[in-house]
Structure formats: structure tokens, C-alpha cells
Write an enzyme that holds these catalytic residues in place. Structure first.
Site, short mmCIF file in Angstrom:
data_model
loop_
_atom_site.label_atom_id
_atom_site.label_comp_id
_atom_site.label_asym_id
_atom_site.label_seq_id
_atom_site.Cartn_x
_atom_site.Cartn_y
_atom_site.Cartn_z
CG ASP A 1 -2.28 1.48 1.27
OD1 ASP A 1 -2.31 1.51 0.68
OD2 ASP A 1 -2.79 1.20 2.25
CG ASN B 1 -7.50 -2.81 -6.32
OD1 ASN B 1 -6.45 -3.51 -6.25
ND2 ASN B 1 -7.18 -1.98 -5.59
#
Ligand code: V0D
Length: 259
Positions: free
Chosen positions: A32, A80
Site C-alpha cells: 500500500d 481495484n
């Protein structure tokens, strides 16, 4: 301890004392902070993804040199797809770029590529790059570099439950025979056996949540959260995470460490 893990600027310390006999066999990472890294530099998000891919290369070699057996990287989740089309398109090019620039290094380091997730939903060119990377490294028997691509843990469990239910319906399996091992074998991590469960799960960039990653498999994993954004993650950050892992007493529900 390992205070620098939580600093904005990762400090490059030279050596961290690691016990070579207690290196986590399976390390999983939620990579991340690529977008945040780019934003801090007034760059487009995709610049963060590009730098993040270079980090993948460096961390892969570092993990392999430390004796890690499986490195699982969460590259693209089933959620995503909600991102802007341009960003998704850029992400889908990364395996192609990775394959073109990094396969010789993987072979040199005896690293085998593996992928888990719903890869049939990826663009054909991405699927080809992934297939080629797997094929070209198939004889490597050092570390496994396992990408989670279009992966989601709940979807994985639903698919696994359907598989088990089909075996029951076909009379191949009795309901009372279903146990932990049945579930292990029905999940996408089954080919990683005996290292299907991560010993250590790392999430970068300060968020402390699992985001639908390996929910069954992390039942006994040690969790490490670092503020370091993925593009800033280095071999030293990895060593610090493993040092923190080694400082813990793993009990697996019992009273003393199992190993
Ligand atoms: C972007 C940071 C390598 C996180 C790392 C399609 C997000 C760089 C791959 C890759 C991504 C995947 C499979 C393969 C070879 C390479 C990758 C994606 C994103 C999503 F066989 N990095 N990487 N795939 N990023």
C-alpha cells in the site's frame, strides 16, 4: 524497538541481527501507499505504481537472499476495478513490463513466479505476460514469488466452498470428512503447500486492515504494520519486519512456541 519502521523517512541501517534458522518461510505483503507516495511528490498515481514495481524487484531479491520460501504480493484486488480506467490500464501493463525487464534476474536468483486470483478476467496481454513469466521460471526451485492478481479472499472462499460442495454432491466426500485440510486444499494457496499459510503478513503505508486478503490463511500469522510507503520499502525495512517477527513468541493457541 525498530522505531525507524514508523518514521516517514526509512533509515538505512546496515545490519539487523536475524536468526537464520527462524526466517519466516512465507511472507505476504499488502503493498500500500503507491498513490500517496506519488501525491507527496506532486506526481501522477501511476508514477507511484511504476516505482512500486521497482520495489517489487528489489524486495524479491532481498527475500530470496534471506531464505524466504514464498513471497506473496497483493498486486491487484477484485475491488481495484473501481479505480479510474487509465489507472487500471496502466496497472495491467505492469506484468508485461515486469516480464520484459526482470525474468532473467528471477532465473539467476532461482525464483519461480506463481499467480493466484481470477486471472481469466485480466486483459489477454496481461494474461500472456503472466503465463510467460510462469513458464520461463518453472524450473526454478528456490523462492516462489506469488502474485495475488484480481484476488479477493471472500471470492476465493466462495469458490472453494463450491468446489467442496460439488465433491459432496458427487459422493466423493462425506460432510463429516470436511476438515481444515479440505479447506486448505480448496483455496488458491493450495499449490504453495507446505507453505500455504503466511508466517508473517506485512502491510505498508500505515493502514491497519486486511482488505479481503488471505483471511483463512492468516489465522496464526504475525502481523506487521509499517508507515513506510511501498515505493520507500527496502531490503532493510524487510529485515526490520523479520526482526520484529523473530522477537515474538508464536504459540499457535498453545502455551509455548511451536518452533
Ligand atoms: C502496482 C505495487 C508487479 C502495487 C507493485 C496488475 C501495485 C507494482 C506485478 C506483476 C503491480 C504481477 C504478475 C506478474 C508479474 C508482475 C504487478 C500489478 C500491479 C497489477 F506475473 N507489480 N505489479 N501487477 N504494481
Amino acid at each position: 524497538m525498530f522505531a525507524f519502521l514508523n518514521k516517514k523517512d526509512p533509515v538505512e541501517t546496515t545490519e539487523l541481527k536475524l536468526d537464520p534458522k527462524r526466517i519466516p518461510a512465507h511472507v505476504a505483503i499488502i503493498m500500500d501507499g503507491n498513490g500517496r507516495w506519488a501525491k507527496a511528490r506532486h506526481l501522477p498515481r501511476v508514477a507511484g505504481h511504476k516505482e512500486g514495481m521497482n520495489t517489487v524487484k528489489k524486495v524479491t531479491i532481498a527475500a530470496s537472499n534471506l531464505g524466504v520460501k514464498v513471497l506473496t504480493l497483493y498486486a491487484f484486488s477484485t475491488e481495484n476495478w473501481k479505480r479510474p480506467t487509465d489507472e487500471v490500464n496502466y496497472l495491467m501493463q505492469l506484468p508485461v513490463n515486469f516480464f520484459e525487464t526482470f525474468v532473467p534476474d528471477l532465473i539467476k536468483n532461482n525464483v519461480r513466479v506463481s499467480v493466484m486470483g481470477y486471472t481469466d478476467k485480466l486483459p489477454a496481454s496481461t494474461q500472456k505476460a503472466v503465463k510467460d513469466a510462469i513458464a520461463d521460471t518453472k524450473d526454478c526451485d528456490g523462492m516462489v514469488l506469488n502474485f495475488a492478481l484480481n484476488y479477493g479472499s471472500r471470492a476465493e472462499m466462495v469458490t472453494g466452498i463450491q468446489k467442496i460442495a460439488r465433491q459432496v454432491a458427487a459422493g466423493e466426500l462425506a460432510v463429516d470428512e470436511i476438515d481444515d485440510q479440505t479447506v486448505d486444499e480448496a483455496l488458491m494457496t493450495a499449490p504453495l503447500a507446505p507453505y500455504h499459510d503466511p508466517d508473517l503478513l506485512i502491510r505498508t503505508s500505515g493502514e491497519e486492515r486486511l482488505s479481503n486478503f488471505l483471511l483463512w490463511q492468516i489465522a496464526y500469522s504475525e502481523l506487521e504494520f509499517t508507515d513506510v510507503k511501498w515505493p520507500d520499502f527496502t531490503a532493510t525495512t524487510l529485515q526490520a519486519c523479520i526482526a520484529a517477527f523473530q522477537s515474538r513468541d508464536r504459540r499457535f493457541g498453545g502455551l509455548s512456541a511451536k518452533k
